[in-house]
Design a protein around this motif. Structure first.
Motif, PDB file in Angstrom:
ATOM      1  N   ARG A 137     -22.373  24.425  -1.960  1.00 48.29           N
ATOM      2  CA  ARG A 137     -21.260  24.003  -1.096  1.00 48.29           C
ATOM      3  C   ARG A 137     -21.275  24.910   0.123  1.00 48.29           C
ATOM      4  O   ARG A 137     -20.594  25.917   0.170  1.00 48.29           O
ATOM      5  CB  ARG A 137     -19.918  24.105  -1.827  1.00 48.29           C
ATOM      6  N   SER A 138     -22.110  24.551   1.094  1.00 53.71           N
ATOM      7  CA  SER A 138     -22.256  25.414   2.261  1.00 53.71           C
ATOM      8  C   SER A 138     -22.256  24.610   3.547  1.00 53.71           C
ATOM      9  O   SER A 138     -22.660  23.446   3.582  1.00 53.71           O
ATOM     10  CB  SER A 138     -23.550  26.235   2.172  1.00 53.71           C
ATOM     11  N   VAL A 139     -21.782  25.254   4.604  1.00 54.80           N
ATOM     12  CA  VAL A 139     -21.719  24.660   5.936  1.00 54.80           C
ATOM     13  C   VAL A 139     -22.262  25.674   6.930  1.00 54.80           C
ATOM     14  O   VAL A 139     -21.938  26.864   6.855  1.00 54.80           O
ATOM     15  CB  VAL A 139     -20.269  24.294   6.323  1.00 54.80           C
ATOM     16  N   ALA A 140     -23.090  25.222   7.851  1.00 52.29           N
ATOM     17  CA  ALA A 140     -23.580  26.087   8.915  1.00 52.29           C
ATOM     18  C   ALA A 140     -22.603  26.048  10.087  1.00 52.29           C
ATOM     19  O   ALA A 140     -22.146  24.979  10.486  1.00 52.29           O
ATOM     20  CB  ALA A 140     -24.956  25.632   9.369  1.00 52.29           C
ATOM     21  N   GLY A 159     -14.563  29.952   9.977  1.00 52.16           N
ATOM     22  CA  GLY A 159     -15.139  30.805   8.940  1.00 52.16           C
ATOM     23  C   GLY A 159     -14.124  31.158   7.873  1.00 52.16           C
ATOM     24  O   GLY A 159     -14.403  31.046   6.666  1.00 52.16           O
ATOM     25  N   TYR A 160     -12.947  31.544   8.303  1.00 49.08           N
ATOM     26  CA  TYR A 160     -11.881  31.929   7.367  1.00 49.08           C
ATOM     27  C   TYR A 160     -11.422  30.716   6.546  1.00 49.08           C
ATOM     28  O   TYR A 160     -11.281  30.794   5.322  1.00 49.08           O
ATOM     29  CB  TYR A 160     -10.707  32.510   8.154  1.00 49.08           C
ATOM     30  N   GLY A 161     -11.188  29.600   7.235  1.00 56.44           N
ATOM     31  CA  GLY A 161     -10.674  28.416   6.554  1.00 56.44           C
ATOM     32  C   GLY A 161     -11.663  27.832   5.561  1.00 56.44           C
ATOM     33  O   GLY A 161     -11.280  27.425   4.455  1.00 56.44           O
ATOM     34  N   LEU A 162     -12.940  27.796   5.918  1.00 57.28           N
ATOM     35  CA  LEU A 162     -13.952  27.291   4.996  1.00 57.28           C
ATOM     36  C   LEU A 162     -14.052  28.180   3.761  1.00 57.28           C
ATOM     37  O   LEU A 162     -14.193  27.696   2.636  1.00 57.28           O
ATOM     38  CB  LEU A 162     -15.312  27.199   5.697  1.00 57.28           C
ATOM     39  N   ALA A 163     -13.965  29.499   3.976  1.00 60.57           N
ATOM     40  CA  ALA A 163     -13.998  30.427   2.839  1.00 60.57           C
ATOM     41  C   ALA A 163     -12.816  30.184   1.912  1.00 60.57           C
ATOM     42  O   ALA A 163     -12.965  30.165   0.688  1.00 60.57           O
ATOM     43  CB  ALA A 163     -13.996  31.868   3.341  1.00 60.57           C
ATOM     44  N   GLU A 164     -11.645  29.993   2.497  1.00 67.24           N
ATOM     45  CA  GLU A 164     -10.461  29.721   1.679  1.00 67.24           C
ATOM     46  C   GLU A 164     -10.602  28.435   0.870  1.00 67.24           C
ATOM     47  O   GLU A 164     -10.054  28.323  -0.224  1.00 67.24           O
ATOM     48  CB  GLU A 164      -9.221  29.625   2.577  1.00 67.24           C
ATOM     49  N   CYS A 165     -11.360  27.483   1.413  1.00 65.20           N
ATOM     50  CA  CYS A 165     -11.564  26.204   0.717  1.00 65.20           C
ATOM     51  C   CYS A 165     -12.732  26.258  -0.267  1.00 65.20           C
ATOM     52  O   CYS A 165     -13.080  25.228  -0.865  1.00 65.20           O
ATOM     53  CB  CYS A 165     -11.805  25.088   1.731  1.00 65.20           C
ATOM     54  N   ARG A 295     -22.321  12.963  22.628  1.00 64.05           N
ATOM     55  CA  ARG A 295     -22.706  11.636  23.074  1.00 64.05           C
ATOM     56  C   ARG A 295     -23.844  11.050  22.243  1.00 64.05           C
ATOM     57  O   ARG A 295     -24.212   9.889  22.422  1.00 64.05           O
ATOM     58  CB  ARG A 295     -23.121  11.680  24.552  1.00 64.05           C
ATOM     59  N   GLN A 296     -24.396  11.865  21.332  1.00 66.24           N
ATOM     60  CA  GLN A 296     -25.477  11.379  20.483  1.00 66.24           C
ATOM     61  C   GLN A 296     -24.913  10.567  19.313  1.00 66.24           C
ATOM     62  O   GLN A 296     -23.923  10.969  18.692  1.00 66.24           O
ATOM     63  CB  GLN A 296     -26.294  12.561  19.938  1.00 66.24           C
ATOM     64  N   PRO A 297     -25.527   9.436  18.982  1.00 66.08           N
ATOM     65  CA  PRO A 297     -25.032   8.620  17.863  1.00 66.08           C
ATOM     66  C   PRO A 297     -24.995   9.413  16.562  1.00 66.08           C
ATOM     67  O   PRO A 297     -25.918  10.177  16.266  1.00 66.08           O
ATOM     68  CB  PRO A 297     -26.065   7.478  17.780  1.00 66.08           C
ATOM     69  N   GLY A 298     -23.936   9.227  15.815  1.00 73.60           N
ATOM     70  CA  GLY A 298     -23.815   9.879  14.516  1.00 73.60           C
ATOM     71  C   GLY A 298     -23.162  11.238  14.543  1.00 73.60           C
ATOM     72  O   GLY A 298     -22.818  11.787  13.489  1.00 73.60           O
ATOM     73  N   THR A 299     -22.954  11.822  15.726  1.00 71.82           N
ATOM     74  CA  THR A 299     -22.301  13.120  15.819  1.00 71.82           C
ATOM     75  C   THR A 299     -20.806  12.965  15.555  1.00 71.82           C
ATOM     76  O   THR A 299     -20.173  12.037  16.045  1.00 71.82           O
ATOM     77  CB  THR A 299     -22.506  13.742  17.210  1.00 71.82           C
ATOM     78  N   VAL A 300     -20.253  13.886  14.784  1.00 70.86           N
ATOM     79  CA  VAL A 300     -18.836  13.824  14.420  1.00 70.86           C
ATOM     80  C   VAL A 300     -18.068  14.918  15.155  1.00 70.86           C
ATOM     81  O   VAL A 300     -18.452  16.092  15.113  1.00 70.86           O
ATOM     82  CB  VAL A 300     -18.649  14.004  12.891  1.00 70.86           C
ATOM     83  N   LEU A 301     -17.015  14.546  15.830  1.00 64.48           N
ATOM     84  CA  LEU A 301     -16.148  15.507  16.506  1.00 64.48           C
ATOM     85  C   LEU A 301     -15.211  16.128  15.472  1.00 64.48           C
ATOM     86  O   LEU A 301     -14.553  15.412  14.713  1.00 64.48           O
ATOM     87  CB  LEU A 301     -15.358  14.811  17.605  1.00 64.48           C
ATOM     88  N   VAL A 302     -15.148  17.455  15.445  1.00 71.06           N
ATOM     89  CA  VAL A 302     -14.242  18.140  14.519  1.00 71.06           C
ATOM     90  C   VAL A 302     -13.416  19.174  15.270  1.00 71.06           C
ATOM     91  O   VAL A 302     -13.891  19.812  16.205  1.00 71.06           O
ATOM     92  CB  VAL A 302     -15.001  18.839  13.361  1.00 71.06           C
ATOM     93  N   THR A 303     -12.162  19.304  14.851  1.00 67.43           N
ATOM     94  CA  THR A 303     -11.262  20.289  15.465  1.00 67.43           C
ATOM     95  C   THR A 303     -10.556  21.144  14.418  1.00 67.43           C
ATOM     96  O   THR A 303      -9.847  22.079  14.776  1.00 67.43           O
ATOM     97  CB  THR A 303     -10.190  19.580  16.318  1.00 67.43           C
ATOM     98  N   ARG A 304     -10.733  20.796  13.118  1.00 69.34           N
ATOM     99  CA  ARG A 304     -10.047  21.516  12.043  1.00 69.34           C
ATOM    100  C   ARG A 304     -10.982  21.675  10.858  1.00 69.34           C
ATOM    101  O   ARG A 304     -11.923  20.903  10.670  1.00 69.34           O
ATOM    102  CB  ARG A 304      -8.806  20.742  11.577  1.00 69.34           C
ATOM    103  N   VAL A 305     -10.697  22.679  10.054  1.00 64.21           N
ATOM    104  CA  VAL A 305     -11.468  22.898   8.825  1.00 64.21           C
ATOM    105  C   VAL A 305     -11.375  21.670   7.930  1.00 64.21           C
ATOM    106  O   VAL A 305     -12.370  21.257   7.314  1.00 64.21           O
ATOM    107  CB  VAL A 305     -10.959  24.150   8.085  1.00 64.21           C
ATOM    108  N   GLU A 306     -10.191  21.059   7.856  1.00 63.93           N
ATOM    109  CA  GLU A 306     -10.008  19.887   7.003  1.00 63.93           C
ATOM    110  C   GLU A 306     -10.947  18.749   7.392  1.00 63.93           C
ATOM    111  O   GLU A 306     -11.425  17.997   6.544  1.00 63.93           O
ATOM    112  CB  GLU A 306      -8.551  19.400   7.068  1.00 63.93           C
ATOM    113  N   GLU A 307     -11.231  18.617   8.676  1.00 57.12           N
ATOM    114  CA  GLU A 307     -12.135  17.562   9.133  1.00 57.12           C
ATOM    115  C   GLU A 307     -13.580  17.864   8.749  1.00 57.12           C
ATOM    116  O   GLU A 307     -14.367  16.950   8.468  1.00 57.12           O
ATOM    117  CB  GLU A 307     -11.995  17.385  10.644  1.00 57.12           C
ATOM    118  N   ILE A 308     -13.934  19.156   8.751  1.00 61.79           N
ATOM    119  CA  ILE A 308     -15.276  19.552   8.307  1.00 61.79           C
ATOM    120  C   ILE A 308     -15.443  19.235   6.824  1.00 61.79           C
ATOM    121  O   ILE A 308     -16.448  18.644   6.401  1.00 61.79           O
ATOM    122  CB  ILE A 308     -15.515  21.054   8.557  1.00 61.79           C
ATOM    123  N   VAL A 309     -14.465  19.637   6.032  1.00 62.22           N
ATOM    124  CA  VAL A 309     -14.536  19.403   4.587  1.00 62.22           C
ATOM    125  C   VAL A 309     -14.564  17.905   4.285  1.00 62.22           C
ATOM    126  O   VAL A 309     -15.283  17.453   3.386  1.00 62.22           O
ATOM    127  CB  VAL A 309     -13.351  20.088   3.872  1.00 62.22           C
TER     128      VAL A 309
END
Length: 401
Positions: A137-140, A159-165, A295-309
Motif C-alpha cells: 500500500r504505497s504511493v509515490a 505525506g502526513y495524511g497518507l501516513a495517517e491512512c 492535459r494528458q488523457p487519464g491524468t487525475v487531478l487531486v487536491t486532498r489525501v482522500e482523493e489520492i486514496v
C-alpha cells in the motif's frame, strides 16, 4: 540452479551492469541469471557495448580472470552490506516486491530515455521494514527541487495524511517536494521509502543527510547501485522507473516544464499505475509541468489525501465530496424557496402579489408564507409579508434550536 546460485548471479550482474539494461534483462529471462552471467563475462552472445562495459567493471573490481566471479562479487557485496548495516534483496528472495517485475512493460526501444527500463537485478536496503510488505500500500509523491511554499505545504500535508491512512510514502530523497513528503510521513508516524540514485553509503544531497539517516532508521533506504556509486544525471532518470513501478500510483505536486518528476509520472502511465497531479497557480513556473500533465488523457487531478486514496485504494475507499457551507434556506423545499425569493426585503406585499411574482398559485403562497414566518425567514405586516431583518446565519441557528 539453486536459489543461492541464482541470488549470487543476480548480485554479480547488479555490480557489473548498469541498472535497467534491457539487453541484460532479456538475456536473464531467456537463459537464467547464472548462464547470463557466464555470457556477459565471456562476451559471447551479447553486444560489444555490453561486453565492453562488463569488462571495464570487472577490471575496476579486480575480478578480471577470476575463476568464480559470482561467488567473489557476492561475497564482497555481503561484506559491504554487513559493514553498512544494509542488506541485499533479489528476485530470488521472499522480500522482493512483485510490482517491480512489471518494469518489463515500460521499455520503449525507439526512445533512448525509455529503452533501458528493466527490473533491477538486485536492491540494496537499509532500514527495519520488509520491502514487499511495505510497498503493498504505497504511493509515490514527487515534484520539484525548487519547491515553493505552496508545494512544500501540499507535500507535507500529503505525506502526513497518507501516513495517517496507513499508506507508505515513496519518493527520491531529493531536495524540495521529495524530502518534504518523507518528513511529513515520518511526522505522521507512517512508513516512507527513499529510492536513491547512488550507493547506499552516500548521503545525497548532503543537505538531506539527517532526513535520510532518519529514514534509514525508521523506514527504508533503497538503491540499485552498489556502495561507492556516485549520483549521475542519467541515474536519477533510471531511478524514477523504480519509484513509479514500486507503487500503486504517483502524485506530482509541483514540477517545472523540464522536471524529472514528469518522467516518474510518465513511467506510472506506461505501467498502468495511477497518474495524479496537483494543480497550482497558472502563473507559477513550478506548476507549468503539472498543468501540461493535467492535459494528458487519464491524468487525475487531486487536491486532498482522500482523493489520492480513492484513486489507488480498494473499492469503497471514496473521498467525501467537497460541499459549500450550509445555509438556512437549504432546508426549504423547492416550492418554499421559490416563494421566499419573491418576498421583498423592505416593503410588505400581499400573498397574492408574492404568488404572481413567484409564478405559483395564491393557495400555495398562503399555505407556505406562515411556515416561512415561523422559521424566521419572513415577518408579517398589516399589508402582507416582507423579509426578516434578522441575519440569515442567526435565523439558521434559531431554526435548529
Amino acid at each position: 540452479m539453486s536459489p543461492d546460485e541464482e541470488r549470487a548471479a543476480r548480485m554479480a550482474l547488479g555490480m557489473l551492469v548498469e541498472p535497467g539494461s534491457r539487453e541484460l534483462g532479456i538475456l536473464v529471462r531467456s537463459v537464467g541469471a547464472q548462464e547470463a552471467l557466464v555470457r556477459v563475462i565471456g562476451g559471447f552472445g551479447i553486444s560489444t557495448g555490453l561486453a565492453g562495459a562488463v569488462q571495464a567493471r570487472m577490471r575496476k573490481a579486480g575480478v578480471d580472470g577470476d575463476a568464480d566471479v559470482a561467488a567473489t562479487l557476492a561475497g564482497r557485496m555481503g561484506e559491504f552490506a554487513e559493514r553498512l548495516g544494509a542488506r541485499i534483496v533479489t528476485a530470488a528472495d521472499e522480500e522482493w516486491p512483485p510490482a517491480l517485475d512489471d518494469l518489463v512493460r515500460a521499455s520503449r526501444p525507439g526512445n533512448i530515455l525509455r529503452r533501458d527500463t528493466d527490473p533491477p537485478m538486485c536492491l540494496w536496503l537499509r532500514g527495519p521494514l520488509r520491502l514487499g510488505e511495505t510497498l503493498e500500500r504505497s504511493v509515490a509523491v514527487v515534484g520539484a527541487r525548487a519547491v515553493t511554499g505552496y508545494g512544500a505545504f501540499v507535500a507535507s500535508e500529503f505525506g502526513y495524511g497518507l501516513a495517517e491512512c496507513g499508506w507508505t510514502v515513496v519518493s527520491g530523497g531529493a531536495l524540495g517536494v521529495d524530502v518534504t513528503a518523507h518528513r511529513g510521513a515520518l511526522a505522521g508516524g507512517g512508513a516512507t521509502v527513499a529510492v536513491l540514485a547512488c550507493g547506499i553509503d552516500k548521503a545525497y544531497p548532503a543537505a538531506n543527510a539527517a532526513a535520510l539517516e532518519q529514514i534509514g532508521v525508521e523506514g527504508l533506504l533503497l538503491t540499485e547501485w552498489p556502495p561507492g556509486t556516485q549520483p549521475h544525471k542519467t541515474r536519477f532518470l533510471t531511478r524514477n522507473r523504480v519509484i513509479a513501478g514500486a507503487t500503486r500510483g504517483t502524485v506530482m505536486v509541483e514540477a517545472g516544464s523540464r522536471s524529472g518528476a514528469r518522467s516518474t509520472l510518465g513511467y506510472a502511465r506506461l505501467l498502468q499505475r495511477s497518474a495524479m497531479v496537483v494543480p497550482g497557480p497558472i502563473n507559477s513556473p513550478m506548476s507549468v509541468g503539472c498543468h501540461i500533465e493535467l492535459r494528458q488523457p487519464g491524468t487525475v487531478l487531486v487536491t486532498r489525501v482522500e482523493e489520492i486514496v480513492e484513486e489507488v485504494g480498494s473499492v469503497g475507499e471514496l473521498a467525501t465530496p467537497i460541499q459549500g457551507a450550509g445555509r438556512p434556506e437549504d432546508t426549504l423545499d423547492p416550492l418554499q424557496a421559490r416563494i421566499l425569493d419573491a418576498v421583498r426585503p423592505r416593503r410588505a406585499t400581499t400573498a397574492e402579489q408574492i404568488a404572481a411574482t413567484a409564478g405559483v398559485s395564491g393557495r400555495d403562497a398562503r399555505r407556505n408564507l406562515p411556515l416561512l414566518e415561523e422559521l424566521g425567514f419572513v415577518v408579517s405586516a398589516p399589508d402582507g409579508y416582507r423579509l426578516s431583518n434578522v441575519p440569515r446565519a442567526a435565523i439558521g441557528e434559531e431554526g435548529e434550536r
